[in-house]
Design a protein around this motif. Structure first.
Motif, PDB file in Angstrom:
ATOM      1  N   LYS A 169      -7.830   0.956   2.013  1.00 17.84           N
ATOM      2  CA  LYS A 169      -7.507  -0.224   1.528  1.00 17.84           C
ATOM      3  C   LYS A 169      -7.327  -1.356   2.446  1.00 17.84           C
ATOM      4  N   LEU A 178       0.854  -1.200   0.019  1.00 21.60           N
ATOM      5  CA  LEU A 178      -0.199  -0.006  -0.092  1.00 21.60           C
ATOM      6  C   LEU A 178       0.928   1.292  -0.058  1.00 21.60           C
ATOM      7  N   GLN A 220      -2.798   4.878   2.287  1.00 19.03           N
ATOM      8  CA  GLN A 220      -3.827   4.107   1.790  1.00 19.03           C
ATOM      9  C   GLN A 220      -4.483   3.013   2.748  1.00 19.03           C
TER      10      GLN A 220
END
Length: 602
Positions: A18, A10, A14
């Protein structure tokens, strides 16, 4: 070099939008044999040279700090992050974090000297210097033959670092710059051989960096050692430059690039500062636990009292969570550096960009861990009672030493605002998709909530579900704030601070849960019973903080139906299905720490 592919890592920030799988995080339990040997040798050095003589550091024994720094250099501890081409070990980012972590537990004085030298004293040259500059200076800094210092702060330029008044004037023959100005709070000033100095050339918008050798016959003079609350044996002086001549070849990077150097140095410094607060917490937990096991009151060891157990449990939990978050981010940075090197970037560029990618996480860690170490030392004094207030025990000095960590590398207030500000900027650049998830949260608020009972049969499944919903809280609050204030959001500092606290708690709690889940899968749930309890306890506390900060934010900018809808969403997103028994969790954690007579989770 890591074989991790870019698609598996990531990007910075993020984590908020996510999912991170537990298999993709690095934990202390993942250390290889070489790293374990390095950790153990570092601890041995600290026990022998620092912890056994902690009183000397409280008596302003600057010479002993310098002596210990030389010994650290002889052992190679100053060279871990230095590339092999310049006399260093050239080890990865995780290993550099590891040494910074375990070397910093005994005294803030040595920790500051070590961090100032290996970080801001050496790193700007390895990352921005020319090949000639690196060959000339870095090998000496790596061995401890020379020590470095960093001259950025001025009486009128603290957090606003680019406003410095120190001037650099080019000579008529173009061979050197004459630097004139005053710098303050310069760590290692009393024994350094070289400075990284920032000065302004003419009326340039940005400052410029220079490598300046310490020579009192070249217009360099010093103030007296500062009288400080803590870090008593960390040499801290004002440095005065009066027409100090610096060869033009000693300009660091390009003209006007000083502010960029300073900011990137701070990114690395922030995560390293967080690491430097870890072993301090472990040692305080150890000392407090030993004392509580031995101290008899009302015919029983005080460790048996619930009030003491609560303190020990919270202290140990903070240390465990901080380890999880620090090493998670460190491995992300290391992998990103490896990816960039594999794609053709130089080591300098790869490390700069790798750390810059995770600047948000660096700020988060700096704030969270520095505040945890302050809380831990405060509670350590409380466990010791009157003896904790005495300078005859290390609790009192640890508390004073911890206080500076909330100030340097950018105050915690600055870092709180930076973390949210950088996240918004990443979103605007398309590096983190905040708009899509924030829009989805807004639509969810308008919809009918599900009344189905979720299946939480798997380990930590409810906690992971709750983390996902806490992320929605941030997106709801921050998304609405951005929509309402736009580019003027940065003017609303109290709102930014509240949003940052939500962001911080999400990252720290998730890191602990991922660490525990990963280790429970490979070592078994029974072996991780206490770690499971710590993860649940921290999340419970995080939910309380997020509820408070989110409500504070919501009522500051939303009114009427919008406010009611967001407050209802807050309640929905922070609701437990199975409320944890916090007293039971704290008791379980404290009993384990008491039985082990200290912190054993690293």
């Amino acid at each position: 070099m890591s074989d991790t592919k870019e698609k598996d890592i990531l990007r910075g920030g993020q984590f908020l939008v996510k999912e991170t799988k537990c298999e993709d995080v690095f934990t202390l339990e993942d250390l290889n044999e070489e790293q374990k040997m390095m950790r153990d040798s570092t601890k041995e050095f600290v026990d022998r040279e620092l912890w056994a003589h902690w009183e000397r550091f409280e008596k302003k024994d600057y010479a002993y700090t310098e002596e210990c720094m030389k010994k650290a250099g002889e052992l190679g501890l100053l060279s871990v992050a230095v590339p092999e081409a310049y006399g260093g070990m050239g080890m990865g980012f995780v290993s550099t974090m590891l040494v910074c972590d375990y070397i910093s537990g005994a005294t803030g004085s040595f920790s500051t000297a070590f961090g100032a030298h290996t970080g801001i004293g050496t790193m700007p040259i390895t990352l921005y210097g020319t090949e000639e500059q690196k060959q000339k200076y870095v090998p000496k800094l790596a061995t401890g033959e020379w020590f470095g210092a960093y001259c950025l702060t001025e009486p009128g330029a603290g957090s606003d670092a680019n406003s410095g008044k120190t001037k650099a004037v080019l000579s008529d023959d173009g061979k050197y710059y004459s630097i004139t100005g005053q710098k303050m709070w310069i760590s290692n000033a009393g024994f350094c051989d070289m400075f990284i100095v920032f000065a302004r050339i003419e009326d340039d918008k940005n400052i410029t960096g220079f490598i300046v050798e310490n020579d009192t016959e070249n217009g360099i003079s010093f103030g007296e050692e500062e009288k400080k609350l803590g870090i008593h044996s960390s040499s801290t002086r004002q440095v005065f430059f009066n027409d100090t001549k610096v060869p033009v070849e000693n300009m660091l990077s390009e003209r006007g690039n000083g502010f960029k150097i300073a900011m990137n140095a701070l990114n690395i410094g922030r995560i390293k500062l967080a690491a430097a607060c870890l072993e301090a917490q472990r040692r305080i937990v150890n000392e407090a636990t030993k004392y509580a096991n031995e101290r008899i009151q009302f015919k029983t060891p005080i460790i048996n009292f619930g009030a003491i157990k609560a303190k020990i449990a919270d202290m140990a939990t903070n240390a465990y969570v901080d380890e999880a978050a620090c090493y998670r981010a460190a491995k992300n940075i290391e992998d990103r550096i490896a990816i960039r090197e594999a794609s053709g970037n130089s080591h300098q560029e790869a490390e700069l960009k790798g750390v810059e990618e995770y600047a948000i996480e660096c700020s988060i860690l700096k704030v969270a861990v520095s505040e945890h170490v302050q809380h831990t030392t405060d509670e350590g004094i409380q466990v010791f009672g009157g003896m904790g207030f005495s300078a005859d025990t290390p609790m009192e000095s640890a508390w004073r030493d911890a206080r500076i960590s909330r100030i340097y590398e950018g105050t915690n207030e600055i870092n709180r605002m930076l973390s949210v500000g950088m996240l918004v900027k990443k979103a605007m650049k398309g590096h983190v998709d905040l708009l899509g998830p924030a829009t989805a949260v807004g639509e969810e608020l308008m919809g009918i909530p599900s009344f189905d009972t979720p299946d939480f049969s798997e380990l930590l499944s409810e906690e992971k579900d709750l983390i996902a919903r806490l992320k929605k809280v941030f997106l709801m609050v921050a998304g609405s704030a951005v929509q309402k204030f736009g580019p003027d959001l940065e003017k609303h500092q109290m709102l930014l601070m509240a949003a940052s606290d939500i962001l911080i708690q999400i990252y720290m709690a998730e890191s602990a849960i991922l660490r525990t889940e990963k280790n429970a899968k490979r070592f078994g749930e029974e072996a991780q019973a206490t770690q499971i309890a710590m993860s649940k306890l921290y999340l419970y506390r995080a939910v309380d903080i997020i509820q408070q900060k989110a409500k504070e934010g919501i009522v500051s900018f939303a009114e009427g139906d919008e406010q009611r809808m967001m407050l209802m969403g807050l309640k929905r997103f922070t609701k437990y299905t199975n409320q944890p028994n916090v007293v039971k969790l704290r008791t379980q954690i404290a009993d384990k720490v008491a039985a082990d007579n200290g912190y054993t989770f690293d």
